[in-house]
Design an enzyme around this catalytic site. Sequence first.
Site, PDB file in Angstrom:
ATOM      1  N   ILE A 148       0.809  -1.284   0.085  1.00  0.00           N
ATOM      2  CA  ILE A 148      -0.093   0.081  -0.422  1.00  0.00           C
ATOM      3  C   ILE A 148       0.629   1.438  -0.166  1.00  0.00           C
ATOM      4  CG2 ILE A 148      -1.273   1.568   1.222  1.00  0.00           C
ATOM      5  CD1 ILE A 148      -3.182  -1.155   2.037  1.00  0.00           C
ATOM      6  N   ASP A 149       0.991   2.265  -1.078  1.00  0.00           N
ATOM      7  CA  ASP A 149       1.205   3.655  -0.895  1.00  0.00           C
ATOM      8  C   ASP A 149       2.124   3.932   1.068  1.00  0.00           C
ATOM      9  OD1 ASP A 149       1.251   3.097  -3.323  1.00  0.00           O
ATOM     10  OD2 ASP A 149      -0.618   4.693  -3.784  1.00  0.00           O
ATOM     11  N   LYS A 150       2.852   4.129   0.837  1.00  0.00           N
ATOM     12  CA  LYS A 150       3.003   5.027   2.330  1.00  0.00           C
ATOM     13  C   LYS A 150       2.014   6.047   2.125  1.00  0.00           C
ATOM     14  CE  LYS A 150       6.332   8.553   3.698  1.00  0.00           C
ATOM     15  NZ  LYS A 150       7.267   9.897   3.992  1.00  0.00           N
TER      16      LYS A 150
END
Length: 344
Positions: A148-150
């Site tokens: 999952i993106d930061k």
Amino acid sequence: MQPEEKDELYEHHKFTVDRGQELMRIDKYLLNLIQNTSRSKIQYAAKAGCILVNGNPEKQNYRVKPGDEIVILMPNPPRDIEIIAEDIPLEIPYEDEDFIIVNKPAGLVVHPAYGNYTGTLVNALTYRFQGQTTKDGEPVRPLLVHRIDKNTSGIMVVAKNEEAQMKIAREFYDHTIERRYWALVWGDFNEEQGTIIAKVGRNLKDRLIMTTFPDDSEYGKHAVTHWKVLERFGYVTLIECQLETGRTHQIRVHLASTGHPLFSDEVYGGDQIIKGTTFTKYKQFVKNCFELMPRQALHAKQLGLTHPTTGETMFFDSELPADFTAVLEKWRNYARHKELLFEE
């Protein structure tokens, strides 16, 4: 004999056995060809149905013969980075000996990489797993099957042993994992639901960001996002996105390509006022929302999978974090009282 990436965390290897090849167990044959792997990992791949010979799944004791077409799906090999165990608080809705469910906060990087060797989810899980061992007596370590993106919040699954990793990876590869995200996007929609099909790949001018490509393009990878409207606020809309594929920044890029970038997404244009009025009060209202949620309005809401050992269908749901909830409430209030709020 080059691996072909079908998804960001999987390697899709294809091999054709040479004509002069003598009979050999397939696990030994593949061990000689694939870098940074182990016989146990190959055996777990076979057990998970991730090794196909001439289109049929085969076990690790299958003996390869000349002309065999072999396909193997494996999670990417680990990078040569020492993982430092760090005591970072995590919200854990579920954990057993096969996998752990994490409700990742926005701002937390998933795994160590250049520029982020510490302070990641993997560092935190390495600390949590200290002292735990697998059924084979090996130390438990976090084994990723997706990211999952930061600056995206929400639910993730991380495997705790190689067999579970292989089986869950196969679910992602086969698109049998159920993943639903909630996103606040700019603009309204004429329809209640729809599907975006567009290749996603690295921007040819800026390799740090992603973009979409036509279906007939040589660039990018096939990507499919289904969406439906949950709540309309006029100039922004809350939607649910269901992923068929898991490309890097897929939801963010797909929505931006249709003129509906995610609210407050600075990378793909959502951190500007795209819809609305020229009233000063409205501009200040949107600015206040950006300050409340200084990251893309995207949350991994739900995850459904088949348990790698029991075969049970499991479903996990994650509450929206405080910043997302606060921004939604501001837009709800706007939708109810916009005439009073922004008259000039």
